[in-house]
Design an enzyme around this catalytic site. Structure first.
Site, PDB file in Angstrom:
ATOM      1  CG  ASP A  27      43.293  14.668 -43.405  1.00 33.72           C
ATOM      2  OD1 ASP A  27      44.787  15.067 -42.649  1.00 33.72           O
ATOM      3  OD2 ASP A  27      42.351  15.154 -43.227  1.00 33.72           O
TER       4      ASP A  27
ATOM      5  CG  ASP B 182      42.634  20.160 -45.752  1.00 28.15           C
ATOM      6  OD1 ASP B 182      42.916  19.275 -44.743  1.00 28.15           O
ATOM      7  OD2 ASP B 182      41.587  21.050 -45.577  1.00 28.15           O
TER       8      ASP B 182
END
Length: 356
Positions: free
Chosen positions: A251, A247
């Protein structure tokens, strides 16, 4: 056999960018004799408006029967007051769960023509092409026990990082398979120096790696991997990691490219089915204006061709067409520098079709 794709235009700019991806499919079918057919379904706000549910049963059934699903985007402020279980995002979560999607593949690709859009020096990121393979259904987001409780008069928040050997092996094989389709280099990211779950992760990945002697396997701790992504990102080919670490790292990698308007993604299940979508969301503020960038949607289609339909030859053609269009100087507003002339959704889509 005929490839079957379910197309979900969704909300916001979704129908506009979907139309351009469908034009690409039409060219592949007509010019390259690609045996494919596709149908449309409802998901998200559009589904809620039409049926009262963000994920109609008919959509999930069609998704399960398809070879792959191409999704544009869901959501928008008009649904903020809808009951929580009826909001567009619940439809997205529902189709992911209903299809058993356990692996998220997110590439960070930066074409040299757009290197100036990155926050890093162009020489560090030009031609960047990294693929992050993130485990989606395990780890600290789903582990038990979890919650908030009182201990000795003090509130305590609890989350549990749990991974089983089969879960790790499953995502590892997905990553090794992906590496075989690319540069044959895989970096497994963990925190094995302090976490027992990461110890098991590393041991399992090493064991699975013996079945892939053609893939070079390396390991990094997650803190070092985050640093290396901004120090020398082109050292990576494929990264495989857990739900939480993926996660965060995906990003970071997305930011390296300068524009999320260019980034596709895929979520896969054990049958090889996938849900393919751009990461930029529904962008309701520009919906209907004809200015949205369709390239992430078109590149999501390229991922669909490569990973679910095993047509890497066609995926290469689509990606090359996108690169040629960028080399020709075409820019939508989100990827244009100050003073550059911009084109709209339709013109950009037709340019890709023309290159194909």
């Amino acid at each position: 056999m005929t490839a079957k794709i379910l197309v979900l235009p969704g909300d916001g700019i979704g129908p506009e960018i979907t139309a351009q991806a469908e034009k690409v499919l039409e060219v592949l079918r007509a010019k390259y004799k690609f045996d494919v057919e596709w149908t449309h379904g409802l998901l998200g706000g559009a589904a809620y408006d039409a049926t009262g549910e963000p994920l109609p049963a008919a959509t999930l059934e069609a998704a399960r029967k398809s070879d792959a699903v191409l999704l544009a985007a869901v959501g928008g402020p008009k649904y903020d007051t809808a009951p929580r279980d009826k909001r567009p995002e619940r439809g997205l979560l529902g189709i992911r769960a209903g299809m058993g999607l356990y692996a998220n593949l997110r590439p960070a690709i930066l074409y040299p023509e757009l290197a100036a859009a990155s926050s890093l020096k162009p020489e560090l990121v030009a031609d960047l092409d990294v693929l992050i393979v993130r485990e989606l259904t395990g780890g600290i987001y789903f582990g038990q026990p979890r919650g908030i409780e009182v201990r000795d008069g003090v509130r305590v928040g609890i989350n549990t990082e749990v991974y089983s050997e089969p879960e790790i092996e499953r995502i590892a094989r997905t990553a090794f398979d992906a590496a075989q389709l690319r540069g044959k280099r895989l970096c497994s990211v963990d925190k094995a120096n302090v976490l027992e779950s990461s110890e098991l992760w590393r041991e399992t990945v090493i064991r699975v790696g013996r079945d892939y002697p053609d893939v070079q396997l390396t390991h990094q701790y997650v803190d070092n991997a985050a640093m290396q992504l901004v120090r020398a990102p082109k050292q990576f080919d494929v990264i495989v990691t857990s739900n939480l670490f993926g996660d965060i790292l995906s990003d970071i990698a997305a930011q390296l490219t300068g524009s999320i308007g260019m980034l596709p993604s895929a979520s896969l299940n054990e049958r090889g089915q996938g849900l393919y979508e751009p990461i930029h969301g529904s962008a309701p503020d520009i919906a209907g204006k004809g200015v949205a960038n369709p390239l992430a949607m078109i590149l999501s289609l390229a991922m669909l061709l490569r990973y679910s339909l095993k047509r890497g030859d066609l995926a290469d053609k689509v990606q090359k067409a996108v690169r040629h269009v960028l080399a020709d100087g075409l820019r939508t507003a989100d990827i244009a520098r100050s003073g550059e002339k911009t084109v709209g959704t339709l013109e950009m889509g037709e340019a890709v079709v023309g290159r194909l």
